[in-house]
Design an enzyme around this catalytic site. Structure first.
Site, PDB file in Angstrom:
ATOM      1  N   ARG A   1      -8.848  -0.230   4.727  1.00 25.25           N
ATOM      2  CA  ARG A   1      -8.012   0.806   4.104  1.00 25.25           C
ATOM      3  C   ARG A   1      -6.664   0.238   3.691  1.00 25.25           C
ATOM      4  O   ARG A   1      -6.049   0.730   2.751  1.00 25.25           O
ATOM      5  CB  ARG A   1      -7.768   1.951   5.101  1.00 25.25           C
TER       6      ARG A   1
ATOM      7  N   ASP B   1       4.465   0.578  12.055  1.00 23.55           N
ATOM      8  CA  ASP B   1       3.229  -0.007  11.509  1.00 23.55           C
ATOM      9  C   ASP B   1       3.021  -1.459  11.942  1.00 23.55           C
ATOM     10  O   ASP B   1       2.000  -2.064  11.591  1.00 23.55           O
ATOM     11  CB  ASP B   1       3.227   0.087   9.971  1.00 23.55           C
TER      12      ASP B   1
ATOM     13  N   ARG C   1      -4.730  10.489   4.311  1.00 29.33           N
ATOM     14  CA  ARG C   1      -3.596  11.412   4.462  1.00 29.33           C
ATOM     15  C   ARG C   1      -2.594  11.338   3.328  1.00 29.33           C
ATOM     16  O   ARG C   1      -1.957  12.326   2.984  1.00 29.33           O
ATOM     17  CB  ARG C   1      -2.828  11.094   5.736  1.00 29.33           C
TER      18      ARG C   1
ATOM     19  N   LYS D   1       0.840  -1.212   0.000  1.00 33.99           N
ATOM     20  CA  LYS D   1       0.000   0.000   0.000  1.00 33.99           C
ATOM     21  C   LYS D   1       0.872   1.258   0.000  1.00 33.99           C
ATOM     22  O   LYS D   1       0.685   2.161  -0.805  1.00 33.99           O
ATOM     23  CB  LYS D   1      -0.889   0.011   1.252  1.00 33.99           C
ATOM     24  N   ASN D   2       1.866   1.282   0.909  1.00 32.91           N
ATOM     25  CA  ASN D   2       2.619   2.535   1.077  1.00 32.91           C
ATOM     26  C   ASN D   2       3.663   2.760  -0.013  1.00 32.91           C
ATOM     27  O   ASN D   2       4.248   3.834  -0.094  1.00 32.91           O
ATOM     28  CB  ASN D   2       3.255   2.584   2.468  1.00 32.91           C
TER      29      ASN D   2
ATOM     30  N   CYS E   1      -4.761  12.824  13.306  1.00 30.86           N
ATOM     31  CA  CYS E   1      -5.490  11.572  13.089  1.00 30.86           C
ATOM     32  C   CYS E   1      -5.314  10.693  14.320  1.00 30.86           C
ATOM     33  O   CYS E   1      -4.655  11.082  15.282  1.00 30.86           O
ATOM     34  CB  CYS E   1      -5.047  10.871  11.810  1.00 30.86           C
TER      35      CYS E   1
ATOM     36  N   ARG F   1       0.857  14.293  13.358  1.00 32.14           N
ATOM     37  CA  ARG F   1       1.293  14.082  11.977  1.00 32.14           C
ATOM     38  C   ARG F   1       1.355  15.357  11.126  1.00 32.14           C
ATOM     39  O   ARG F   1       0.615  15.512  10.154  1.00 32.14           O
ATOM     40  CB  ARG F   1       0.407  13.022  11.312  1.00 32.14           C
ATOM     41  N   PRO F   2       2.248  16.277  11.477  1.00 28.30           N
ATOM     42  CA  PRO F   2       2.389  17.511  10.688  1.00 28.30           C
ATOM     43  C   PRO F   2       3.015  17.245   9.316  1.00 28.30           C
ATOM     44  O   PRO F   2       3.560  16.161   9.077  1.00 28.30           O
ATOM     45  CB  PRO F   2       3.336  18.368  11.534  1.00 28.30           C
ATOM     46  N   ILE F   3       2.937  18.254   8.415  1.00 27.07           N
ATOM     47  CA  ILE F   3       3.613  18.128   7.107  1.00 27.07           C
ATOM     48  C   ILE F   3       4.576  19.302   6.891  1.00 27.07           C
ATOM     49  O   ILE F   3       4.878  19.670   5.762  1.00 27.07           O
ATOM     50  CB  ILE F   3       2.611  18.008   5.931  1.00 27.07           C
TER      51      ILE F   3
ATOM     52  N   LEU G   1       7.734  19.472   7.253  1.00 22.57           N
ATOM     53  CA  LEU G   1       8.986  19.149   6.542  1.00 22.57           C
ATOM     54  C   LEU G   1       8.754  19.069   5.036  1.00 22.57           C
ATOM     55  O   LEU G   1       9.615  19.457   4.245  1.00 22.57           O
ATOM     56  CB  LEU G   1       9.560  17.823   7.068  1.00 22.57           C
TER      57      LEU G   1
HETATM   58  N1  EPU Z   1       6.877  14.399  10.910  1.00 23.38           N
HETATM   59  C1  EPU Z   1       7.099  15.712  11.199  1.00 23.38           C
HETATM   60  N2  EPU Z   1       6.951  16.627  10.193  1.00 23.38           N
HETATM   61  C2  EPU Z   1       6.625  16.279   8.923  1.00 23.38           C
HETATM   62  C3  EPU Z   1       6.426  14.917   8.631  1.00 23.38           C
HETATM   63  C4  EPU Z   1       6.566  13.999   9.660  1.00 23.38           C
HETATM   64  O1  EPU Z   1       7.389  16.084  12.329  1.00 23.38           O
HETATM   65  O2  EPU Z   1       6.532  17.158   8.057  1.00 23.38           O
HETATM   66  C5  EPU Z   1       6.995  13.381  11.977  1.00 23.38           C
HETATM   67  C6  EPU Z   1       5.721  12.577  12.177  1.00 23.38           C
HETATM   68  O3  EPU Z   1       4.802  13.232  13.034  1.00 23.38           O
HETATM   69  C7  EPU Z   1       6.246  11.282  12.745  1.00 23.38           C
HETATM   70  C8  EPU Z   1       7.563  11.109  11.997  1.00 23.38           C
HETATM   71  O4  EPU Z   1       7.923  12.408  11.549  1.00 23.38           O
HETATM   72  O5  EPU Z   1       6.518  11.430  14.107  1.00 23.38           O
HETATM   73  C9  EPU Z   1       7.524  10.154  10.821  1.00 23.38           C
HETATM   74  O6  EPU Z   1       6.435  10.462   9.986  1.00 23.38           O
HETATM   75  P1  EPU Z   1       6.453  10.193   8.407  1.00 23.38           P
HETATM   76  O7  EPU Z   1       6.356  11.511   7.710  1.00 23.38           O
HETATM   77  O8  EPU Z   1       7.588   9.319   8.060  1.00 23.38           O
HETATM   78  O9  EPU Z   1       5.085   9.434   8.201  1.00 23.38           O
HETATM   79  P2  EPU Z   1       4.198   9.477   6.891  1.00 23.38           P
HETATM   80  O10 EPU Z   1       5.055   9.649   5.715  1.00 23.38           O
HETATM   81  O11 EPU Z   1       3.080  10.436   7.093  1.00 23.38           O
HETATM   82  C10 EPU Z   1       4.300   6.906   6.395  1.00 23.38           C
HETATM   83  C11 EPU Z   1       3.312   5.790   6.259  1.00 23.38           C
HETATM   84  C12 EPU Z   1       2.741   5.447   7.619  1.00 23.38           C
HETATM   85  C13 EPU Z   1       3.890   5.062   8.547  1.00 23.38           C
HETATM   86  C14 EPU Z   1       4.923   6.193   8.604  1.00 23.38           C
HETATM   87  C15 EPU Z   1       6.137   5.851   9.421  1.00 23.38           C
HETATM   88  C16 EPU Z   1       2.471   6.116   4.018  1.00 23.38           C
HETATM   89  C17 EPU Z   1       1.348   6.459   3.123  1.00 23.38           C
HETATM   90  N3  EPU Z   1       2.266   6.200   5.327  1.00 23.38           N
HETATM   91  O12 EPU Z   1       3.573   8.022   6.914  1.00 23.38           O
HETATM   92  O13 EPU Z   1       1.884   4.334   7.421  1.00 23.38           O
HETATM   93  O14 EPU Z   1       3.393   4.816   9.842  1.00 23.38           O
HETATM   94  O15 EPU Z   1       5.347   6.515   7.265  1.00 23.38           O
HETATM   95  O16 EPU Z   1       6.765   4.740   8.910  1.00 23.38           O
HETATM   96  O17 EPU Z   1       3.531   5.724   3.553  1.00 23.38           O
HETATM   97  C18 EPU Z   1       0.052   2.920   7.851  1.00 23.38           C
HETATM   98  O18 EPU Z   1       0.276   2.366   6.767  1.00 23.38           O
HETATM   99  O19 EPU Z   1      -0.739   2.454   8.704  1.00 23.38           O
HETATM  100  C19 EPU Z   1       0.734   4.186   8.164  1.00 23.38           C
HETATM  101  C20 EPU Z   1       0.300   5.023   9.096  1.00 23.38           C
END
Ligand code: EPU
Length: 425
Positions: A400, A308, A93, A22-23, A117, A122-124, A126
């Site tokens: 999902r 995960d 997301r 999925k990811n 969530c 889960r901020p964006i 970065l």
């Molecule tokens: N973070 C920040 N700022 C940002 C982005 C992330 O502080 O701009 C923090 C997050 O809050 C978290 C950490 O960095 O503490 C890692 O987050 P990451 O950005 O790596 O997570 P993601 O890209 O949003 C993906 C997977 C998640 C998985 C995480 C961690 C996808 C679509 N989602 O999320 O998958 O838990 O990486 O490995 O690839 C799931 O499949 O159930 C799922 C939640």
């Protein structure tokens, strides 16, 4: 809304085929926004999250069809619409993965901020910081991020955050940088196999990316990407979940389409628990025949133990012979399953980002509530071995991210049934 009714007890035995990741699929599908011509993706699982992204891509002018053999065919037809609205992003997301490709290819992107969530804030920030460093202007209006740039320019970008690297943040910046002018270096890039798969896909489309799979990715911008045919990697989280399903029932499973090299930390912890995991021909054989040992588990970015699978290994360790400790380093609040497992007789004590698990001899079936995708999988695992009947409500969360999990588990001996949820629940 459906529920699962599970009667615990049967040992799982037989063969299961792991679906495509999925990811990996979601960002690769989003990356087709960058491409001229047709892309054919094989191994994209049929999931609610994939359906949600298809809907968004169609709104953004991409034609998407599923062929009878399961391949997904995508082609950009119209580049006018650049808006991923709140309604779509709030539900899924990973919709934020369209941000980088829209900005790189169409010069603008308007993407709703996803908000919090069930697993945390889960901020964006970065993602936006990285795209800004490529030269984009960004502003927040009415909950939407507006990004704009005539032509992005390569830059040296440090993408690390307080919890380490970011998976979809690395994906967004890497996708935008493929068509930027000059060279981009991403430092503290995510090393997850899903990021590597995205880079391999982009390279097959004509991008020039090196260093993927390491914390330093270098991207030399090209003027154009062309669609290609691509096979998505197997889902390592689904594979880990099935390994734990086998272990929790003391069963024996043969998993095909399973890449152990993507799951060494998981294999290491499961072997420490007492699970046998061996490669035989093209299959992975998972078996265990005795009471499980307690272990310490700490979630980390790849190649560490994945967040995960934290909820699922907690379900498993509930039945180990002694006390285990689980520490969550990626999402310190990802513990909604703790209270639900408690309803089934688990002995768990949470202190901040750590949970002490006191092994019990058995769990007892109960009605429980799925709160997010992986927490739901943990409740299903617990239900497979609990004495009596477990009803997991709100399984749309599990739909999902797991392809027909009820059918797959039933085919290897689980007593699990999908039923429509009654009105009062
Ligand atoms: N973070 C920040 N700022 C940002 C982005 C992330 O502080 O701009 C923090 C997050 O809050 C978290 C950490 O960095 O503490 C890692 O987050 P990451 O950005 O790596 O997570 P993601 O890209 O949003 C993906 C997977 C998640 C998985 C995480 C961690 C996808 C679509 N989602 O999320 O998958 O838990 O990486 O490995 O690839 C799931 O499949 O159930 C799922 C939640």
């Amino acid at each position: 809304m459906d529920s699962f009714i599970i009667n615990g007890g049967p040992r799982l035995r037989g063969r299961a085929t792991i679906s495509g990741s999925k990811n990996a699929s979601l960002p690769i599908m989003a990356a087709t926004l960058l491409c001229e011509g047709q892309t054919v993706l094989r191994g994209v699982p049929e999931l609610a999250d994939v359906a949600a992204l298809i809907k968004l891509l169609q709104k953004l002018g991409v034609s998407v069809t599923r062929q009878p053999d399961g391949a997904l065919v995508l082609q950009v037809e119209d580049e006018m619409d650049c808006h991923a609205n709140y309604d779509l992003v709030r539900r899924m997301r990973a919709s934020v993965c369209v941000m980088g490709p829209l900005l790189g290819k169409r010069g603008k992107a308007q993407v709703a901020m996803p908000g919090g969530c069930a697993i945390g804030d889960r901020p964006i920030n970065l993602h936006i910081m990285g795209l800004r460093q490529l030269g984009a202007e960004a502003e927040l209006i009415g909950g939407d991020v507006y990004l704009r740039s005539k032509r992005l320019t390569g830059a040296e970008i440090f993408l690390g955050g307080p919890f380490g690297s970011t998976v979809t943040g690395t994906a967004n910046v890497m996708m935008a940088a493929t068509v930027a002018r000059g060279r981009t270096v991403i430092e503290a890039a995510a090393c997850e196999p899903e990021v590597v798969d995205l880079a391999n896909f982009l390279n097959k489309c004509g991008a020039r990316i090196e260093g993927h799979g390491t914390p330093r990715i270098t991207i030399d911008g090209v003027s154009q990407l062309k669609g290609c045919e691509y096979q998505v990697i197997p889902d390592r989280i689904e594979a880990g979940t099935f390994m734990m399903a086998s272990a929790i029932t003391n069963g024996e499973l043969r998993l095909s389409n399973c890449r152990l090299e993507h799951m060494l930390a998981v294999v290491d912890r499961l072997r420490a628990v007492g699970v046998n995991i061996e490669k035989e021909d093209n299959e992975v054989v998972v078996s265990s025949a005795r009471r499980l040992e307690p272990v310490e588990v700490t979630t980390q970015t790849y190649p560490g133990f994945p967040t995960d699978l934290q909820a699922q290994i907690m379900a498993l360790l509930c039945l180990a012979d002694g006390n285990s400790i689980i520490s969550e380093r990626i999402y310190p609040d990802r513990f909604l399953h703790v209270a639900e497992l408690g309803r089934m007789g688990a002995r768990l004590r949470r202190e901040g980002p750590t949970v002490m698990v006191e092994g019990v001899k058995r769990l007892t079936g109960a009605p429980v509530m799925a709160s997010d995708l992986r927490a739901s999988a943990a409740l299903v695992l617990a239900g497979l071995i609990a004495k009596g009947q477990t009803r997991v409500n709100r399984v749309y969360h599990i739909d999902r991210g797991y392809e027909r999990i009820d059918e797959k588990l039933a085919s290897i001996g689980a007593d699990i049934k999908r039923v429509p949820q009654s009105d009062e629940e």
